[in-house]
Design a protein around this motif. Structure first.
Motif, short mmCIF file in Angstrom:
data_model
loop_
_atom_site.label_atom_id
_atom_site.label_comp_id
_atom_site.label_asym_id
_atom_site.label_seq_id
_atom_site.Cartn_x
_atom_site.Cartn_y
_atom_site.Cartn_z
N GLN A 120 -34.62 -60.85 -92.11
CA GLN A 120 -34.47 -62.20 -92.65
C GLN A 120 -35.39 -63.17 -91.92
O GLN A 120 -36.04 -64.02 -92.56
CB GLN A 120 -33.01 -62.64 -92.55
N ALA A 121 -35.49 -63.05 -90.60
CA ALA A 121 -36.37 -63.93 -89.82
C ALA A 121 -37.82 -63.76 -90.25
O ALA A 121 -38.60 -64.71 -90.22
CB ALA A 121 -36.22 -63.65 -88.33
N ALA A 122 -38.18 -62.56 -90.68
CA ALA A 122 -39.54 -62.28 -91.14
C ALA A 122 -39.75 -62.66 -92.61
O ALA A 122 -40.87 -62.55 -93.12
CB ALA A 122 -39.86 -60.80 -90.95
N GLY A 123 -38.68 -63.12 -93.28
CA GLY A 123 -38.80 -63.52 -94.68
C GLY A 123 -38.86 -62.35 -95.64
O GLY A 123 -39.26 -62.51 -96.80
N LEU A 124 -38.40 -61.17 -95.22
CA LEU A 124 -38.46 -59.98 -96.07
C LEU A 124 -37.15 -59.71 -96.79
O LEU A 124 -37.13 -58.99 -97.80
CB LEU A 124 -38.81 -58.76 -95.21
N ASN A 125 -36.05 -60.23 -96.29
CA ASN A 125 -34.72 -60.02 -96.85
C ASN A 125 -33.88 -61.26 -96.60
O ASN A 125 -34.03 -61.90 -95.56
CB ASN A 125 -34.01 -58.85 -96.15
N PHE A 126 -32.98 -61.55 -97.52
CA PHE A 126 -32.03 -62.64 -97.35
C PHE A 126 -30.66 -62.16 -97.82
O PHE A 126 -30.57 -61.45 -98.83
CB PHE A 126 -32.45 -63.89 -98.14
N PHE A 127 -29.62 -62.53 -97.07
CA PHE A 127 -28.27 -62.05 -97.34
C PHE A 127 -27.30 -63.22 -97.35
O PHE A 127 -27.34 -64.06 -96.46
CB PHE A 127 -27.84 -61.05 -96.25
N TRP A 128 -26.42 -63.22 -98.34
CA TRP A 128 -25.38 -64.24 -98.45
C TRP A 128 -24.04 -63.57 -98.68
O TRP A 128 -23.97 -62.45 -99.19
CB TRP A 128 -25.65 -65.16 -99.64
N ALA A 129 -22.98 -64.28 -98.33
CA ALA A 129 -21.63 -63.83 -98.66
C ALA A 129 -20.97 -64.91 -99.48
O ALA A 129 -21.27 -66.10 -99.36
CB ALA A 129 -20.83 -63.56 -97.39
N LEU A 130 -20.06 -64.47 -100.34
CA LEU A 130 -19.22 -65.37 -101.10
C LEU A 130 -17.91 -65.48 -100.33
O LEU A 130 -17.32 -64.46 -99.97
CB LEU A 130 -18.97 -64.83 -102.50
N GLY A 147 -17.33 -61.25 -101.61
CA GLY A 147 -18.49 -60.65 -102.25
C GLY A 147 -19.73 -60.91 -101.43
O GLY A 147 -19.71 -61.71 -100.48
N CYS A 148 -20.79 -60.20 -101.80
CA CYS A 148 -22.08 -60.37 -101.12
C CYS A 148 -23.20 -60.28 -102.15
O CYS A 148 -23.04 -59.66 -103.21
CB CYS A 148 -22.30 -59.28 -100.08
#
Length: 177
Positions: free
Chosen positions: A61-71, A79-80
């Motif tokens: 995420q810090a590298a801007g390659l992946n982003f993750f959220w939770a509901l 949920g995610c």
């Protein structure tokens, strides 16, 4: 940052501090998610296992390659959703993946969460999003269609789900013409 998706459910970026809540959510939904996900080791369902997983994810995420959220419904994860495998340059592409807790199905949360990620990806300047579903996952296919994703084909033996290679229907959404 927290956006309300529906009712009392909000979406927030995942952090290592959410490990215990995430472990509880996966444990509550273990049997429900079993036919839709890869097989997981028992450690996956622990706070420590989730802490390790989240710490590793934060580097991407810090590298801007992946982003993750939770509901979240209050302090509990229901949920995610993720935007992963981001490629810039000539491709400008990312993959969307998500799940919603069994007792929160049918509330429009997946549709709202995918819409949130489509907006995020658009702001990132991505050109295209991809998603895949098991061929028999009609509910997830409806979520994608509601968000403007189009079916682009079948990927035989695409991902190992529940211990066997499973065919997936692939979808895409073009974000910029």
């Amino acid at each position: 940052m927290s956006d309300v998706l529906a009712g009392s459910v909000s979406i927030r970026p995942l952090a290592v501090s959410h490990a215990a809540a995430l472990a509880r959510a996966y444990t509550r939904n273990r049997a429900y998610l079993h036919p839709w996900e890869p097989r997981r080791p028992d450690a996956f369902y622990t706070a420590e296992g989730q802490r390790e997983r989240l710490a590793a994810s934060m580097a991407g995420q810090a590298a801007g390659l992946n982003f993750f959220w939770a509901l979240f419904d209050g302090a509990e994860v229901v949920g995610c959703i993720s935007l992963t495998d981001i490629v810039h340059g000539a491709f400008q592409n990312g993959h969307v993946g998500y799940w919603i807790a069994q007792d929160f199905q049918g509330r429009g949360l997946a549709t709202a969460a995918v819409g949130f990620v489509v907006g995020f990806a658009t702001r990132l300047g991505l050109h295209r999003l991809q998603a895949g579903t098991l061929v028999h996952n009609a509910g997830s296919q409806k979520v994608l269609a509601r968000n403007g994703f189009e079916e682009i084909g079948l990927a035989p033996q695409y991902i190992m789900i529940d211990g066997s290679w499973q065919d997936h229907t692939l979808f895409q959404k073009l974000l910029h013409d």
